[in-house]
Design an enzyme around this catalytic site. Structure first.
Site: not given
Length: 277
Positions: A5-6
């Site tokens: 997750p960015e």
DNA sequence: CCTTAATCCTGGAAGC
DNA sequence: TGCTTCCAGGATTAAG
């Protein structure tokens, strides 16, 4: 392949989670693996008998903010972390570390198989900001070109390494750093301090556009990323370089090259991202 | 100042 | 089929 997750994925979690849990009474908290929690892990510190009044994001990190005067939880999803709202929990799931029960019997769960993520309990949002977010650079969606240029000027590191440094700029990870450098036609090993103000202005413009498109597509799902409502993203279909080593460049049709930089796999096009200037 | 490597951790994929 | 090995990576820390 992974969740990773960015910024776009975390922003989607923030939005979908907020829709489901803001101002909903939290009846109880189940701590199944205390080691993922840093700071006090009393029920009160974890918002039991309280609620989440707001959900904020800075870079890749989330804040679950209690009502005024109440605690605040900092959430970092790390690599495989997820924060979801579900109607039930699989009891045999070994990776659900913390679960909050809402008034209708549904749950908010923090799940993280690889446990690179975690939860940080603070007495207030201000304390979280001062104690944890202050160490981060400006958010990738709000940094100004002048500020980023000034920060890049200060280091001779490769531009990709600098973009991944959360103390310099918060929000980019390996996927979006590679995609951004390709979009800007910048060679990943270019020293950060060599970017001109004009190049940095282009970079910021491209970064905002890239992140906005990725957010709109629901983020990138490589293996198991889902938002707080359990839905996968679709931006992986628009990746131009990430995870495409050896495949043809979408512009010049030449093979994409893979190299290791700052300990990370980097994919780029040696023809479209020339090593010059 | 810079880079590299080890560390944490699991599970999917590849190799034999 | 089943075992071992490798590899993915965010962030921190130590070593070169």
């Amino acid at each position: 392949m992974f969740a990773v997750p960015e910024l776009p994925e975390v922003e989607n979690v923030r939005r979908t989670l907020a829709l489901r849990i803001v101002n909903r009474p939290i009846c109880a908290v189940e701590i199944r693996r205390a080691s993922v929690i840093h700071g006090p892990h009393t029920p009160r510190a974890l918002l039991a008998d309280s609620a989440v009044a707001r959900v904020e994001r800075h870079g890749k990190q989330l804040a679950l903010i209690g009502p005024s005067g109440q605690p605040c939880l900092g959430i970092h999803l790390g690599m495989t972390g997820s924060l979801r709202h579900t109607s039930s929990i699989a009891q045999q799931d070994q990776h659900v570390h913390v679960a909050w029960r809402l008034d209708d019997g549904s749950w908010m769960i923090f799940r993280d198989p690889r446990r690179f993520g975690g939860i940080w309990a603070f007495p207030s949002f201000q304390a979280l900001q001062a104690g944890r977010w202050a160490k981060l650079g400006p958010d990738a969606l709000s940094i100004t070109p002048a500020d980023l240029h000034r920060r890049l000027q200060r280091t001779r590191q490769a531009i990709k390494a600098a973009l991944l440094d959360q103390h310099l700029l918060a929000g980019l990870g390996n996927i979006y750093a590679d995609e951004l450098l390709f979009a800007c036609r910048l060679w990943p090993l270019t020293p950060a301090c060599r970017l001109s103000l004009a190049q940095t202005q282009q970079l910021v413009r491209a970064m905002r556009r890239l992140l906005a498109r990725a957010i709109r597509a629901g983020g990138s799902t490589l293996r198991d990323y889902v938002n707080a409502q359990g839905q996968p993203g679709g931006f992986q279909l628009q990746h131009r370089v990430y995870n495409r080593a050896g495949q043809p460049c979408t512009i010049c049709k030449g093979p994409l090259t893979r190299l290791t930089l700052a300990g990370r796999t980097t994919v780029c096009c040696p023809r479209c991202q020339p090593n010059s200037r």
